[in-house]
Motif scaffolding. Sequence first.
Motif, PDB file in Angstrom:
ATOM      1  N   GLY A   1      46.651  43.750  42.070  1.00  0.00           N
ATOM      2  CA  GLY A   1      47.826  43.733  41.215  1.00  0.00           C
ATOM      3  C   GLY A   1      47.974  42.416  40.479  1.00  0.00           C
ATOM      4  O   GLY A   1      48.372  42.381  39.315  1.00  0.00           O
ATOM      5  N   GLU A   2      47.646  41.304  41.162  1.00  0.00           N
ATOM      6  CA  GLU A   2      47.751  39.988  40.528  1.00  0.00           C
ATOM      7  C   GLU A   2      46.846  39.892  39.305  1.00  0.00           C
ATOM      8  O   GLU A   2      47.259  39.433  38.241  1.00  0.00           O
ATOM      9  N   TRP A   3      45.606  40.333  39.438  1.00  0.00           N
ATOM     10  CA  TRP A   3      44.675  40.274  38.311  1.00  0.00           C
ATOM     11  C   TRP A   3      45.167  41.157  37.170  1.00  0.00           C
ATOM     12  O   TRP A   3      45.122  40.764  35.999  1.00  0.00           O
ATOM     13  N   GLN A   4      45.656  42.336  37.498  1.00  0.00           N
ATOM     14  CA  GLN A   4      46.112  43.273  36.468  1.00  0.00           C
ATOM     15  C   GLN A   4      47.357  42.757  35.747  1.00  0.00           C
ATOM     16  O   GLN A   4      47.530  43.009  34.562  1.00  0.00           O
ATOM     17  N   ARG A   5      48.199  42.027  36.442  1.00  0.00           N
ATOM     18  CA  ARG A   5      49.383  41.442  35.785  1.00  0.00           C
ATOM     19  C   ARG A   5      48.975  40.348  34.797  1.00  0.00           C
ATOM     20  O   ARG A   5      49.613  40.177  33.766  1.00  0.00           O
ATOM     21  N   ARG A   6      47.929  39.592  35.129  1.00  0.00           N
ATOM     22  CA  ARG A   6      47.470  38.535  34.221  1.00  0.00           C
ATOM     23  C   ARG A   6      46.898  39.169  32.975  1.00  0.00           C
ATOM     24  O   ARG A   6      46.989  38.760  31.901  1.00  0.00           O
TER      25      ARG A   6
END
Length: 64
Positions: A59-64
């Motif tokens: 999720g962190e990568w996708q938010r970036r």
Amino acid sequence: MRISGHEYIQVKFAKMDCLSCPVRTQCTNSAVRPRTLALLPTRELHEIQMRNRLDQQTGEWQRR
């Protein structure tokens, strides 16, 4: 062989070998073409690619 500016090793299976393989559907969806693979030239590059692909699922990568 180069893909998106990166060196790869290309593996092509013979059409007759591929078409007669009993587990062909586990390798390719193509009805007429044989399987081909594009491999990175070193284990280090392969491991970097695998880590990056795992990171992309977070999720962190996708938010970036």
